[in-house]
Design a protein around this motif. Structure first.
Motif, short mmCIF file in Angstrom:
data_model
loop_
_atom_site.label_atom_id
_atom_site.label_comp_id
_atom_site.label_asym_id
_atom_site.label_seq_id
_atom_site.Cartn_x
_atom_site.Cartn_y
_atom_site.Cartn_z
N UNK A 47 -42.79 6.72 3.09
CA UNK A 47 -41.62 6.19 3.81
C UNK A 47 -41.26 7.09 4.99
N UNK A 48 -41.37 8.40 4.80
CA UNK A 48 -41.04 9.31 5.91
C UNK A 48 -42.03 9.16 7.06
N UNK A 49 -43.29 8.80 6.76
CA UNK A 49 -44.30 8.60 7.79
C UNK A 49 -44.34 7.16 8.30
N UNK A 50 -43.50 6.27 7.70
CA UNK A 50 -43.51 4.84 8.07
C UNK A 50 -44.89 4.22 7.89
N UNK A 51 -45.59 4.61 6.82
CA UNK A 51 -46.89 4.04 6.48
C UNK A 51 -46.66 2.86 5.54
N UNK A 52 -46.77 1.62 6.06
CA UNK A 52 -46.39 0.43 5.29
C UNK A 52 -47.29 0.24 4.08
N UNK A 53 -48.60 0.34 4.26
CA UNK A 53 -49.51 0.07 3.16
C UNK A 53 -49.37 1.12 2.06
N UNK A 54 -49.27 2.40 2.44
CA UNK A 54 -49.10 3.45 1.43
C UNK A 54 -47.76 3.33 0.72
N UNK A 55 -46.72 2.94 1.44
CA UNK A 55 -45.41 2.76 0.81
C UNK A 55 -45.45 1.65 -0.23
N UNK A 56 -46.12 0.54 0.10
CA UNK A 56 -46.21 -0.56 -0.86
C UNK A 56 -46.97 -0.13 -2.11
N UNK A 57 -48.15 0.47 -1.92
CA UNK A 57 -48.98 0.84 -3.08
C UNK A 57 -48.28 1.86 -3.98
N UNK B 259 -38.93 2.92 7.04
CA UNK B 259 -39.32 3.65 5.83
C UNK B 259 -38.17 4.39 5.19
N UNK B 260 -37.37 5.09 5.99
CA UNK B 260 -36.26 5.85 5.43
C UNK B 260 -35.22 4.92 4.81
N UNK B 261 -35.00 3.76 5.44
CA UNK B 261 -34.02 2.81 4.89
C UNK B 261 -34.48 2.26 3.56
N UNK B 262 -35.77 1.93 3.44
CA UNK B 262 -36.29 1.40 2.18
C UNK B 262 -36.20 2.46 1.08
#
Length: 576
Positions: free
Chosen positions: A485-495, A544-547
């Motif tokens: 989330x801190x890197x705003x990596x969508x795929x990694x955040x989901x997994x 990412x930070x908001x999620x």
């Protein structure tokens, strides 16, 4: 003194040489290579001056009234015979008469000297008097002389050359209120005409009228040079090439307007079709899992910018993400074919049957002169809820509280007690029966209280163990989710979020939509994440930070709610 005499001699010598080299213009001659000539066929006008004159000395602009003026070339020749220096300048201009009749080439004046005028006879093209062997000529034809507005016209120009080509340029046809565009590549062939072999160059143009009414197409024109059959002298500065020009005949076309009763996007064509495809192809789909629907529109004889927009009517039970648009144009057998491909990624939100209505696009058939339509078939899908999500609605009727069970159990002895009271007036064994009922009721209540206490203790111990196991700061999966989330990596955040939730809730989740039912997260946060994952070209995700904050707040609220539920203890068995 010697130096002064030397300067004087050099000056006199320079003046003598300049006088010898200078010769005034005394004669200007104008000739044509043939007379009579044929309409729309070129002839060569040669103007010869017996001196070295500038290129601007001759201008063929005065001939524009009666002829189409082609390119003008200039050549010079210098010779010395018996000590006499002579110079010559030759202007060669290509002229094309556009109609038959008697014409006059006026006198041409250069440096005060004029040539004799020339009387020229122009014959009708194809007349019996036209017995000359043409070096070059152009033929042109269209596929239809009556079209509808924005219906492309196929214009075929064929250049016939009886000599080898040195260089040349084929100028496209011209038409007002129309777009002229070359399509395909040039084709070369040979053909016999009146016993003479010609090399044929064919070029195809597409003319699209933008206004209804009469359309005049001025023929294509060729300007170039061909090699002559004579030998070139190595002592001559004149080349052995001959300039040639020719122009095709003018063609008139009638452009009809759009029919008055037409509604929608105007698409005139010979054939239009639309196809659809689904990826991946399978019998059942799952809520939250995306699928792609692609549409391909194909139209014959139109340009890509004439194709309409493709807007399917998707139901409101899915989320739609445009997946890009591509256009293509190619030529097959001299016919232009345009295609447009549009894809949509859709994500089902609800289980059950999913129907995507048929897509219908109207078009006008230029062959039959009638309205037509291209349409797809209706798509029917079956959407299932994920395994972890099926049990959610069925747990509610089974989740009957102990208080309700106790009340139901308590109601049974009450009813029995009432029936015993009625029976007491009829039978004498009321005391024995009521004692038995009270004993059974006491045993049942004692058992329920013991069972509820054991269950509550086991649940409390299990929750404590789970909380100890899944402390956020010590959980590796939670730290991975925090870093993604801190890197705003969508795929990694989901997994990482799905993996952590599987451990925390002790169940597997197939999609973010399924997980959202267990977490109190704003729909906008998950929507932006899913849009970044499923919509190509939109790889930017900055929430990412908001999620992370919303997930953490949801977990803390869940812990507080569970803790307050444990403090309340067992509900009362009886309502007094």
């Amino acid at each position: 003194m010697v130096r002064a005499w030397l300067h004087t001699i050099l000056l006199i010598s320079f003046l003598l040489v300049s006088q010898l080299a200078r010769a005034d213009v005394s004669e200007v001659t104008a000739t044509v290579d043939r007379n009579p000539v044929t309409a729309n066929q070129s002839f060569v006008l040669t103007v010869t001056v017996d001196d070295d004159v500038a290129n601007e000395s001759f201008s063929p602009s005065k001939l524009l009234k009666d002829f189409v003026v082609g390119r003008t070339s200039v050549s010079r020749q210098t010779s010395m015979i018996n000590g006499r220096l002579s110079k010559q300048t030759r202007f060669t201009t290509v002229l094309i008469p556009q109609s038959a009749g008697e014409y006059k080439i006026p006198e041409i004046t250069i440096a005060g000297v004029s040539s004799e005028p020339i009387s020229l006879q122009v014959l009708e093209a194809g007349s019996s008097q036209d017995t000359e062997q043409k070096v070059a000529f152009l033929e042109a034809q269209v596929d239809s002389e009556q079209v509808y507005l924005q219906q492309p016209i196929t214009y075929v120009a064929r250049l016939f050359l009886a000599a080898d080509l040195n260089k040349g340029n084929l100028i496209p046809p011209e038409a007002e209120n129309a777009d002229v565009q070359q399509i395909g590549r040039d084709e070369e062939s040979t053909q016999m005409v009146n016993g003479r072999r010609y090399k044929v160059y064919q070029r195809i143009y597409q003319i699209t009228p933008s206004k209804s009414g009469p359309l005049t197409i001025v023929g294509a024109r060729f300007d170039g040079e061909v090699f002559t059959q004579g030998q070139r002298s190595i002592f001559s500065s004149f080349s052995n090439t001959q300039p040639v020009s020719t122009i095709a005949e003018t063609i008139d076309v009638e452009v009809q307007p759009v029919p008055d009763n037409w509604q929608g996007h105007w698409l005139p064509s010979e054939l239009v079709s639309i196809t659809q495809s689904v990826s991946p192809e399978q019998e059942n789909y799952t809520v939250g899992e995306p699928l792609t629907i692609s549409y391909m529109l194909t139209a014959v004889g139109v340009k890509p910018e004439q194709l309409p927009e493709i807007k399917p009517n998707f139901p409101n039970t899915v989320r739609v993400y445009p997946d890009g648009e591509e256009t293509d144009q190619f030529t097959r057998n001299g016919v232009v074919i345009s295609q447009k491909t549009v894809s949509f990624a859709i994500v089902p939100n609800q289980p059950g049957p999913l129907t995507v209505p048929a897509l219908r696009l109207p078009w006008f058939n230029t062959k039959t002169g009638l309205a037509a339509s291209a349409k797809t078939e209706t798509l029917d899908f079956s959407v299932d809820m994920a395994e972890g999500m099926q049990a959610i609605p069925t747990e509610k009727p089974k989740g009957e509280s102990p208080a309700q069970s106790s009340q139901a159990s308590a109601q049974q002895p009450t009813k029995s007690k009432a029936s015993v009271e009625i029976a007491w007036w009829k039978q004498g064994w009321f005391i024995a029966l009521i004692s038995l009922v009270l004993l059974v009721s006491l045993i049942i209540n004692s058992y329920l209280m013991w069972n509820k206490g054991s269950a509550s203790a086991s649940k409390t111990n299990l929750r404590k163990k789970t909380e100890e196991k899944h402390e956020l700061n010590k959980d590796k999966l939670w730290r991975e989710f925090q870093q993604a989330c801190s890197k705003n990596d969508a795929q990694a955040a989901k997994n990482s979020l799905l993996k952590w939730a599987a451990r925390y809730f002790d169940k597997s989740f197939n999609s973010l939509t399924e997980l959202s039912q267990h977490l109190s997260i704003k729909e906008a946060s998950l929507a932006t994440l899913q849009q970044c994952l499923y919509q190509p070209g939109n790889n930017s995700w900055n929430d990412g930070k908001m999620l992370y904050k919303e997930v953490k707040v949801s977990i803390e609220k869940g812990k507080k709610k569970a803790a307050s539920g444990d403090k309340r203890g067992l509900p009362k068995l009886y309502n007094r």
